[in-house]
Structure formats: structure tokens, C-alpha cells
Design an enzyme around this catalytic site. Structure first.
Site, short mmCIF file in Angstrom:
data_model
loop_
_atom_site.label_atom_id
_atom_site.label_comp_id
_atom_site.label_asym_id
_atom_site.label_seq_id
_atom_site.Cartn_x
_atom_site.Cartn_y
_atom_site.Cartn_z
N LYS A 140 -9.82 -4.56 -5.27
CA LYS A 140 -10.77 -3.52 -5.65
C LYS A 140 -10.07 -2.21 -6.01
O LYS A 140 -10.68 -1.33 -6.61
CB LYS A 140 -11.82 -3.31 -4.57
CG LYS A 140 -11.30 -3.05 -3.18
CD LYS A 140 -12.43 -3.16 -2.14
CE LYS A 140 -11.87 -3.32 -0.74
NZ LYS A 140 -12.80 -3.84 0.22
N LYS A 152 -3.08 -10.74 -6.69
CA LYS A 152 -4.39 -10.87 -6.05
C LYS A 152 -5.43 -9.98 -6.74
O LYS A 152 -5.11 -8.86 -7.12
CB LYS A 152 -4.23 -10.45 -4.59
CG LYS A 152 -5.44 -10.61 -3.73
CD LYS A 152 -5.22 -9.99 -2.36
CE LYS A 152 -5.32 -8.48 -2.40
NZ LYS A 152 -5.56 -7.83 -1.11
N LYS A 195 0.84 -1.22 0.00
CA LYS A 195 0.00 0.00 0.00
C LYS A 195 0.86 1.26 0.00
O LYS A 195 0.52 2.26 -0.63
CB LYS A 195 -0.95 0.00 1.19
CG LYS A 195 -2.13 -0.92 0.99
CD LYS A 195 -3.34 -0.46 1.79
CE LYS A 195 -4.54 -1.33 1.50
NZ LYS A 195 -5.69 -1.05 2.34
P1 TYM Z 1 -10.50 -6.16 2.79
O1 TYM Z 1 -11.59 -5.18 2.94
O2 TYM Z 1 -9.35 -5.81 1.93
O3 TYM Z 1 -11.08 -7.53 2.28
C1 TYM Z 1 -12.19 -8.15 2.91
C2 TYM Z 1 -12.01 -9.65 2.91
O4 TYM Z 1 -11.88 -10.12 1.58
C3 TYM Z 1 -10.73 -10.95 1.49
N1 TYM Z 1 -10.16 -10.81 0.14
C4 TYM Z 1 -9.90 -11.81 -0.68
N2 TYM Z 1 -10.06 -13.15 -0.55
C5 TYM Z 1 -9.71 -13.92 -1.59
N3 TYM Z 1 -9.20 -13.43 -2.75
C6 TYM Z 1 -9.02 -12.11 -2.92
N4 TYM Z 1 -8.54 -11.63 -4.06
C7 TYM Z 1 -9.38 -11.24 -1.85
N5 TYM Z 1 -9.33 -9.89 -1.68
C8 TYM Z 1 -9.81 -9.65 -0.46
C9 TYM Z 1 -9.79 -10.44 2.56
O5 TYM Z 1 -8.85 -11.41 2.94
C10 TYM Z 1 -10.75 -10.09 3.66
O6 TYM Z 1 -11.06 -11.24 4.43
N6 TYM Z 1 -7.92 -5.68 7.03
C11 TYM Z 1 -9.09 -6.27 6.44
C12 TYM Z 1 -10.37 -5.84 7.10
C13 TYM Z 1 -10.39 -6.01 8.57
C14 TYM Z 1 -10.58 -7.24 9.26
C15 TYM Z 1 -10.56 -6.89 10.63
C16 TYM Z 1 -10.75 -8.56 8.83
C17 TYM Z 1 -10.27 -5.03 9.50
N7 TYM Z 1 -10.36 -5.56 10.74
C18 TYM Z 1 -10.69 -7.88 11.62
C19 TYM Z 1 -10.90 -9.53 9.85
C20 TYM Z 1 -10.86 -9.20 11.19
C21 TYM Z 1 -9.15 -5.87 4.99
O7 TYM Z 1 -8.56 -4.90 4.56
O8 TYM Z 1 -9.97 -6.62 4.23
#
Ligand code: TYM
Length: 338
Positions: free
Chosen positions: A205, A202, A120
């Protein structure tokens, strides 16, 4: 006299998704789709992590709108607001308060090793803020605040979860068993869906539109994007993520969406062209997203209903969060409250 049987406490699940852009098929397969499956056997808490989202500059009106949209998406994906606690992170002050305390138990060296921070920071070189750096500490606070047992996430969050466990264990080592140590819940298939245009990266978004399927894309758009997905030139349908990342990604998507095991799909599609593979993948994706999209359209039209859920759940989440927070504050020696 009949004995009163106390209901057994269910293990706690916590997860969150950032309302920072269009949700993708990766978010759906890696996380969202698993959330509703867990809600009968666990006490589930699903957070709209808007505080995480501002580590990257956001347009305020868009962010506010996306929080509401994510609430609708959570419910449209099958989450029952009576069973799962759906709320906004910024409505629960305990997240920031616990994050501050945990910041004092996290080493710079640990945060420096986080690959998501490095990625990032490279993407947003003009805004490498302290929040981006300490983001994993806020994530640890999210999880630990609720004495979480299990965290359903995609593979990209594994390193953050390991840090969360390390920090919790460090804290417990000093003050006794304050935090439950959470386990990751990462599905075998689909925990890392790759970009349609660069299948060694990966699906994300924050990348250009044609690299991902958005959760709310219409069927024609889904077909077009998958048809244009990068594959390879040897023409053989085989699961080999290292040498055939594009083809393997499509197979993983289908399998994760319930079309059968990877082996059975490979056997079924043997000898067929990539055109067939792509048509089949698009069919699976469209069929999987259609019910969610229909439900979403109804829900998003009723903002009052969604706001009501968020308001009500914020109270419950604050209550639960404060139970842990007060304990932690006492342990570290904060002044007694009257
Ligand atoms: P975020 O918002 O980037 O993504 C949300 C969830 O989607 C999963 N994910 C994917 N899984 C498979 N293939 C992909 N290409 C892919 N892109 C995203 C992510 O692994 C995630 O589970 N830091 C986290 C949000 C968060 C969180 C938490 C998660 C904040 N606090 C506490 C669990 C527990 C995040 O940025 O996810």
C-alpha cells in the site's frame, strides 16, 4: 441427573492490519479474506494496529479516519462483531506495557536481522526511529497478550512471527509456561501477492497507485490496473514465478479468489492470450470485492455503530489482555498491587 458439559475452549486466533493507507488486494488475499473463515471454529481477535502505524509519520486526522474505515472493512469482509473481537490497539494499554517487558527479552541482533525493518528504513531514511526498529516486539506483545494459538498472516510477516515465538520461548524458559507459543497460519496460494508493475516485489500500500488494486477501487479502475499489469513477452500462460512472475501473480490471484486450482486455470487458459488472462483476473477480483464494497458503504455511513463496537470491545480486550499482563508483571517481579 444429567451431567453439565462445560463448553470446550476454542483455540485463539489473533491478527492485525495497519490503518496506514489504502488496503490492497494483497492485504485482502493474504490476510483479511481468511479472517472470517476462521471465526466459527476459533475465538478470533482482530486488531486495528494504529500503534504500529505511527512508526511511519501519519497525518493525525487521516489516521483516525482510517481506523474507523478499517473497522468497517473488517465487518464488511464478513467478520461478525458478535463472534470476532474487533478493536483498536491504542485502546488497550497492555500492548505497550507488555512490549516494554518483551523489549528486555529481545536482542538487538535479532531485530537487526528483520528484513521489513531494513526495507522500511531504506524507504524512510529521514525517520529511522526506535519504534520502527522495535516494531516486531510490539507485534509479539499483540500476539502473546491473548495467549494466541494461531496467527493468520501473509508470508511477509513470517519472520516477525518466528521472532515472537523465540521471545516467548525465551521468556517461558526463565519463568515457566507463561505464554502460549503461536503458530503461523499462512495460506498455500496467495500469501504473497506481487506488485502489478514490478511483479518481483510484494504488492504494497505504500507503493504508487498503479502497482496495486485497492480494496475499494471501482470496477473500471480494477480493470484498467489489471490490464496494465506487467507480464512478459513469450505469450504463454504458465505458472512459473521465477521466470514469469507477472503471469504467475495473476494466476495466483485468481486461484486464491476461488476460480480453481492453478493447474486447472493453466489448463483452461492454455493457448489463449494475456488479454484473456487479464480480463478473467479482473472479473474474479471485481466479483470478489463487490459484496465487501457494498457492505462497506452502508457501514461507514453509520459511525455511531462502529464507534459503539470499538468502545465495547476495548473493554473486553483490556480485560483479556490484563489477565496475561498481570501474570507477566508478577513473574518479572514488579511491585505488588494493592
Ligand atoms: P500489514 O498491515 O502490512 O498487512 C496486513 C496483512 O496483510 C498481509 N499482506 C499481504 N499478503 C499477501 N500479499 C501481499 N502483497 C500482502 N501485503 C500485506 C500481511 O502479511 C498481513 O497479514 N505487522 C503487521 C500487522 C500486525 C500483526 C500483529 C499481524 C501487527 N501486530 C499481530 C498479526 C499479528 C503488518 O504490518 O501488516
Amino acid at each position: 441427573m444429567s451431567e453439565i458439559v462445560k463448553p470446550e475452549k476454542k483455540p485463539i486466533i489473533f491478527s492485525g492490519i495497519q490503518p496506514s493507507g489504502t488496503l490492497t488486494l494483497g492485504n485482502y488475499i493474504g490476510a483479511l479474506k481468511n479472517f472470517s473463515v476462521l471465526q466459527d471454529d476459533y475465538d478470533c481477535i482482530y486488531c486495528i494496529v494504529d500503534m504500529h502505524a505511527i512508526t511511519v509519520r501519519q497525518n493525525p486526522a487521516d489516521l483516525r479516519r482510517r481506523c474507523m474505515e478499517l473497522a468497517a472493512i473488517y465487518i464488511a469482509s464478513g467478520l461478525d462483531p458478535k463472534k470476532s473481537l474487533i478493536y483498536c490497539q491504542s485502546h488497550v494499554t497492555g500492548h505497550a506495557e507488555l512490549a516494554w517487558i518483551l523489549n528486555c527479552f529481545t536482542y538487538m541482533g535479532e531485530l537487526n536481522r528483520m528484513t521489513q525493518y531494513k526495507d522500511k528504513a531504506a524507504k524512510h531514511a529521514d525517520n529511522i526511529n526506535a519504534g520502527l526498529f522495535t516494531y516486531p516486539v510490539l507485534m509479539a506483545a499483540d500476539i502473546l497478550l491473548f495467549q494466541t494459538n494461531m496467527v493468520p498472516v501473509g508470508v511477509d510477516q513470517k519472520q516477525h512471527l518466528e521472532l515472537c515465538r523465540d521471545v516467548a520461548q525465551r521468556f517461558n524458559g526463565v519463568y515457566g509456561d507463561v505464554f502460549t507459543i503461536p503458530e503461523p497460519y499462512i495460506a498455500k496460494v496467495g500469501s504473497k501477492i506481487m506488485s502489478l508493475q514490478e511483479p518481483t516485489r510484494k504488492m504494497s500500500k505504500s507503493d504508487p497507485e498503479d502497482t496495486f488494486v485497492a480494496l475499494l477501487d471501482d470496477p473500471d479502475t480494477i480493470r484498467r490496473k489489471i490490464k496494465r499489469a506487467v507480464t512478459d513477452s513469450d505469450g504463454e500462460i504458465r505458472f512459473d514465478p521465477e521466470n514469469k512472475p507477472g503471469v504467475s501473480n495473476l494466476l495466483s490471484i485468481m486461484s486464491a479468489l476461488g476460480a480453481g486450482s492453478i493447474d486447472s486455470l493453466v489448463a483452461e487458459l492454455a493457448g489463449q492470450g494475456y488479454g484473456t488472462l487479464k480480463t478473467r483476473t479482473a472479473d474474479c477480483v471485481i466479483a470478489a470485492l463487490e459484496p465487501l464494497q457494498t457492505e462497506y458503504k452502508k457501514l461507514i455511513a453509520d459511525k455511531g455503530y462502529l464507534q459503539g463496537i470499538l468502545d465495547e470491545n476495548a473493554k473486553t480486550a483490556n480485560y483479556l489482555a490484563n489477565k496475561t499482563l498481570r501474570k507477566v508483571q508478577k513473574k518479572v517481579g514488579f511491585a505488588t498491587r494493592g
